[in-house]
Design a protein around this motif. Structure first.
Motif, PDB file in Angstrom:
ATOM      1  N   LEU A 183     -30.912  -3.266 -37.992  1.00 10.02           N
ATOM      2  CA  LEU A 183     -31.488  -3.447 -39.369  1.00 10.02           C
ATOM      3  C   LEU A 183     -30.729  -4.161 -40.290  1.00 10.02           C
ATOM      4  CD1 LEU A 183     -31.878   0.997 -39.657  1.00 10.02           C
ATOM      5  CD2 LEU A 183     -33.686  -1.306 -38.337  1.00 10.02           C
ATOM      6  N   TYR A 184     -31.218  -5.026 -41.165  1.00  9.19           N
ATOM      7  CA  TYR A 184     -30.352  -5.626 -41.869  1.00  9.19           C
ATOM      8  C   TYR A 184     -30.919  -5.711 -43.254  1.00  9.19           C
ATOM      9  CZ  TYR A 184     -29.135  -8.829 -38.265  1.00  9.19           C
ATOM     10  OH  TYR A 184     -29.262  -9.282 -36.901  1.00  9.19           O
ATOM     11  N   THR A 185     -29.883  -5.573 -43.922  1.00  5.54           N
ATOM     12  CA  THR A 185     -30.174  -4.942 -46.023  1.00  5.54           C
ATOM     13  C   THR A 185     -30.667  -6.681 -46.087  1.00  5.54           C
ATOM     14  OG1 THR A 185     -28.358  -5.621 -46.389  1.00  5.54           O
ATOM     15  CG2 THR A 185     -28.703  -3.165 -45.417  1.00  5.54           C
ATOM     16  N   TYR A 186     -30.645  -8.012 -45.879  1.00  7.42           N
ATOM     17  CA  TYR A 186     -31.322  -8.905 -46.382  1.00  7.42           C
ATOM     18  C   TYR A 186     -31.925  -9.221 -44.982  1.00  7.42           C
ATOM     19  CZ  TYR A 186     -29.292 -10.368 -50.325  1.00  7.42           C
ATOM     20  OH  TYR A 186     -28.470 -11.011 -51.409  1.00  7.42           O
ATOM     21  N   ASP A 187     -32.170 -10.680 -45.246  1.00  2.36           N
ATOM     22  CA  ASP A 187     -33.169 -11.024 -44.036  1.00  2.36           C
ATOM     23  C   ASP A 187     -32.008 -11.531 -42.412  1.00  2.36           C
ATOM     24  OD1 ASP A 187     -32.285 -13.624 -43.653  1.00  2.36           O
ATOM     25  OD2 ASP A 187     -34.156 -14.091 -44.388  1.00  2.36           O
ATOM     26  N   ALA A 188     -32.868 -11.164 -41.553  1.00  2.00           N
ATOM     27  CA  ALA A 188     -31.962 -11.405 -40.092  1.00  2.00           C
ATOM     28  C   ALA A 188     -31.191 -12.791 -39.778  1.00  2.00           C
ATOM     29  CB  ALA A 188     -33.079 -10.799 -39.007  1.00  2.00           C
ATOM     30  N   MET A 238     -21.925  -7.372 -58.439  1.00  5.59           N
ATOM     31  CA  MET A 238     -22.735  -6.337 -57.637  1.00  5.59           C
ATOM     32  C   MET A 238     -23.850  -6.297 -57.553  1.00  5.59           C
ATOM     33  SD  MET A 238     -22.011  -2.099 -56.374  1.00  5.59           S
ATOM     34  CE  MET A 238     -23.296  -1.363 -57.208  1.00  5.59           C
ATOM     35  N   GLY A 239     -24.288  -7.200 -56.596  1.00  4.58           N
ATOM     36  CA  GLY A 239     -26.013  -7.592 -55.987  1.00  4.58           C
ATOM     37  C   GLY A 239     -26.652  -5.744 -55.735  1.00  4.58           C
ATOM     38  N   PHE A 240     -27.729  -5.494 -55.752  1.00  7.75           N
ATOM     39  CA  PHE A 240     -28.198  -4.788 -55.528  1.00  7.75           C
ATOM     40  C   PHE A 240     -30.028  -5.186 -54.029  1.00  7.75           C
ATOM     41  CE2 PHE A 240     -27.281  -3.344 -59.176  1.00  7.75           C
ATOM     42  CZ  PHE A 240     -26.587  -1.832 -58.919  1.00  7.75           C
ATOM     43  N   TYR A 241     -30.091  -4.480 -53.646  1.00 10.91           N
ATOM     44  CA  TYR A 241     -31.270  -4.978 -52.751  1.00 10.91           C
ATOM     45  C   TYR A 241     -32.560  -4.603 -53.008  1.00 10.91           C
ATOM     46  CZ  TYR A 241     -27.186  -5.833 -50.068  1.00 10.91           C
ATOM     47  OH  TYR A 241     -25.697  -6.953 -49.691  1.00 10.91           O
ATOM     48  N   ARG A 242     -33.542  -5.545 -52.728  1.00  9.90           N
ATOM     49  CA  ARG A 242     -34.691  -4.919 -52.677  1.00  9.90           C
ATOM     50  C   ARG A 242     -35.453  -5.094 -51.036  1.00  9.90           C
ATOM     51  NH1 ARG A 242     -37.506  -7.809 -57.158  1.00  9.90           N
ATOM     52  NH2 ARG A 242     -39.173  -7.757 -55.881  1.00  9.90           N
ATOM     53  N   GLY A 243     -36.167  -4.085 -51.178  1.00  7.22           N
ATOM     54  CA  GLY A 243     -36.694  -3.612 -49.645  1.00  7.22           C
ATOM     55  C   GLY A 243     -37.322  -4.806 -49.221  1.00  7.22           C
ATOM     56  N   GLU A 244     -38.190  -5.455 -49.808  1.00  6.30           N
ATOM     57  CA  GLU A 244     -38.826  -6.889 -48.720  1.00  6.30           C
ATOM     58  C   GLU A 244     -37.699  -7.521 -47.991  1.00  6.30           C
ATOM     59  OE1 GLU A 244     -38.576  -8.969 -53.172  1.00  6.30           O
ATOM     60  OE2 GLU A 244     -39.335  -7.002 -52.420  1.00  6.30           O
ATOM     61  N   GLN A 245     -36.721  -7.968 -48.894  1.00  7.46           N
ATOM     62  CA  GLN A 245     -34.828  -8.005 -47.857  1.00  7.46           C
ATOM     63  C   GLN A 245     -34.441  -8.014 -46.752  1.00  7.46           C
ATOM     64  OE1 GLN A 245     -32.634  -8.471 -51.697  1.00  7.46           O
ATOM     65  NE2 GLN A 245     -33.070 -10.013 -52.223  1.00  7.46           N
ATOM     66  N   GLY A 246     -34.928  -6.975 -46.584  1.00  4.96           N
ATOM     67  CA  GLY A 246     -34.683  -6.498 -45.175  1.00  4.96           C
ATOM     68  C   GLY A 246     -35.060  -6.929 -43.785  1.00  4.96           C
ATOM     69  N   ASN A 247     -34.845  -6.675 -43.089  1.00  6.84           N
ATOM     70  CA  ASN A 247     -35.689  -6.572 -41.641  1.00  6.84           C
ATOM     71  C   ASN A 247     -34.816  -6.507 -40.385  1.00  6.84           C
ATOM     72  OD1 ASN A 247     -36.500  -8.769 -40.011  1.00  6.84           O
ATOM     73  ND2 ASN A 247     -35.757  -9.991 -40.819  1.00  6.84           N
ATOM     74  N   VAL A 248     -35.565  -6.309 -39.567  1.00  7.42           N
ATOM     75  CA  VAL A 248     -35.394  -5.070 -38.061  1.00  7.42           C
ATOM     76  C   VAL A 248     -34.972  -6.523 -36.680  1.00  7.42           C
ATOM     77  CG1 VAL A 248     -36.128  -3.039 -36.898  1.00  7.42           C
ATOM     78  CG2 VAL A 248     -36.345  -3.210 -39.177  1.00  7.42           C
ATOM     79  N   LYS A 249     -34.535  -6.387 -35.746  1.00  2.00           N
ATOM     80  CA  LYS A 249     -34.487  -7.095 -34.682  1.00  2.00           C
ATOM     81  C   LYS A 249     -34.500  -5.842 -33.427  1.00  2.00           C
ATOM     82  CE  LYS A 249     -32.553 -10.763 -35.905  1.00  2.00           C
ATOM     83  NZ  LYS A 249     -31.062 -11.861 -35.471  1.00  2.00           N
ATOM     84  N   GLU A 257     -25.565  -6.412 -44.847  1.00  2.00           N
ATOM     85  CA  GLU A 257     -25.085  -6.127 -44.607  1.00  2.00           C
ATOM     86  C   GLU A 257     -25.829  -4.967 -43.454  1.00  2.00           C
ATOM     87  OE1 GLU A 257     -21.341  -2.845 -46.050  1.00  2.00           O
ATOM     88  OE2 GLU A 257     -23.633  -2.550 -46.189  1.00  2.00           O
ATOM     89  N   LYS A 258     -25.655  -4.981 -41.799  1.00  2.00           N
ATOM     90  CA  LYS A 258     -26.175  -4.936 -40.706  1.00  2.00           C
ATOM     91  C   LYS A 258     -25.882  -3.713 -40.264  1.00  2.00           C
ATOM     92  CE  LYS A 258     -24.394  -7.471 -36.586  1.00  2.00           C
ATOM     93  NZ  LYS A 258     -25.319  -8.235 -35.878  1.00  2.00           N
ATOM     94  N   ILE A 259     -27.333  -2.891 -39.791  1.00  2.00           N
ATOM     95  CA  ILE A 259     -26.627  -1.295 -38.985  1.00  2.00           C
ATOM     96  C   ILE A 259     -27.136  -1.509 -37.837  1.00  2.00           C
ATOM     97  CG2 ILE A 259     -26.716   0.929 -38.899  1.00  2.00           C
ATOM     98  CD1 ILE A 259     -27.723   1.150 -41.490  1.00  2.00           C
ATOM     99  N   THR A 260     -26.248  -1.632 -36.679  1.00  2.00           N
ATOM    100  CA  THR A 260     -26.338  -1.775 -35.309  1.00  2.00           C
ATOM    101  C   THR A 260     -26.491  -0.295 -34.085  1.00  2.00           C
ATOM    102  OG1 THR A 260     -24.399  -2.263 -34.960  1.00  2.00           O
ATOM    103  CG2 THR A 260     -25.532  -4.406 -35.542  1.00  2.00           C
ATOM    104  N   LEU A 282     -21.474  -0.209 -39.015  1.00  2.00           N
ATOM    105  CA  LEU A 282     -22.218  -1.252 -39.938  1.00  2.00           C
ATOM    106  C   LEU A 282     -21.377  -2.494 -40.016  1.00  2.00           C
ATOM    107  CD1 LEU A 282     -23.898  -1.105 -42.815  1.00  2.00           C
ATOM    108  CD2 LEU A 282     -21.851   0.324 -44.003  1.00  2.00           C
ATOM    109  N   ALA A 283     -21.735  -3.836 -40.194  1.00  2.00           N
ATOM    110  CA  ALA A 283     -21.113  -4.151 -40.463  1.00  2.00           C
ATOM    111  C   ALA A 283     -21.712  -5.500 -41.708  1.00  2.00           C
ATOM    112  CB  ALA A 283     -21.581  -5.331 -38.527  1.00  2.00           C
ATOM    113  N   THR A 284     -20.514  -6.077 -42.081  1.00  2.00           N
ATOM    114  CA  THR A 284     -20.885  -7.939 -42.770  1.00  2.00           C
ATOM    115  C   THR A 284     -21.665  -8.287 -41.206  1.00  2.00           C
ATOM    116  OG1 THR A 284     -19.584  -6.786 -44.240  1.00  2.00           O
ATOM    117  CG2 THR A 284     -20.356  -9.296 -44.269  1.00  2.00           C
ATOM    118  N   VAL A 285     -22.723  -9.744 -42.306  1.00  2.00           N
ATOM    119  CA  VAL A 285     -23.365 -10.586 -41.643  1.00  2.00           C
ATOM    120  C   VAL A 285     -22.315 -11.693 -42.362  1.00  2.00           C
ATOM    121  CG1 VAL A 285     -24.887 -12.068 -41.101  1.00  2.00           C
ATOM    122  CG2 VAL A 285     -25.716  -9.455 -41.563  1.00  2.00           C
ATOM    123  N   ALA A 286     -21.576 -12.659 -41.034  1.00  2.00           N
ATOM    124  CA  ALA A 286     -20.824 -14.002 -41.760  1.00  2.00           C
ATOM    125  C   ALA A 286     -22.221 -15.081 -42.433  1.00  2.00           C
ATOM    126  CB  ALA A 286     -20.087 -14.563 -40.690  1.00  2.00           C
TER     127      ALA A 286
END
Length: 150
Positions: A97-102, A1-12, A111-114, A146-150
């Motif tokens: 809002l993305y947990t990784y970069d967009a 299981m991976g954990f996300y770091r803040g700098e990996q997030g992104n916003v569109k 994952e992203k929250i739309t 909340l959706a998983t990015v393909a």
């Protein structure tokens, strides 16, 4: 299981009717609180309270580093969204809002929250010797997904 770091997030963000989302550059942080109301459905004579879920809503902030940005760009539109009057306010303002970069360069499975949003406040801040920041306050409108990015 991976954990996300803040700098990996992104916003569109977009407020255009065509719905094309643009990456908001220099995001420092974002937060989203989602709440579900509860309704009391306890029957008369019951000994214990019973509740069911009801309406879901959300609110949050996006903090970014300020720079002069033209309208039509993600950051410029997001900063200016507070200045739209109710009669001309965009009904198409959307955010992701993305947990990784967009762009998914760190792999699929993020994952992203739309949601659609209403910008409810903008705070500009400047401290001598530091970068200027802008904090955008918002409230969600309609469905939050909340959706998983393909």
């Amino acid at each position: 299981m991976g954990f996300y770091r803040g700098e990996q997030g992104n916003v569109k963000f977009t407020h255009d009717s065509d719905g094309t989302l643009t990456v908001v550059t220099a995001v420092r942080s974002f937060s989203l609180s989602i709440e579900k109301e509860s309704l009391d459905v306890t029957a008369h004579g019951d000994s214990f309270r019973d509740v069911v879920g009801s309406l879901i809503s959300g609110s949050g902030t996006i903090e970014l580093l300020y720079e002069a940005t033209a309208a039509g760009e993600g950051k410029g539109d997001l900063i200016r969204e507070i200045l739209t009057t109710p009669s001309t306010e965009s009904t198409d303002a959307k955010a992701e809002l993305y947990t990784y970069d967009a762009n998914g360069s760190q792999g699929s499975g993020s994952e992203k929250i739309t949601f659609d949003l209403l910008v409810t406040g903008t705070e500009f801040g400047a401290t001598v010797g530091e970068l200027q920041t802008v904090t955008i306050g918002f409230q969600t409108k309609g469905t939050i997904a909340l959706a998983t990015v393909a």
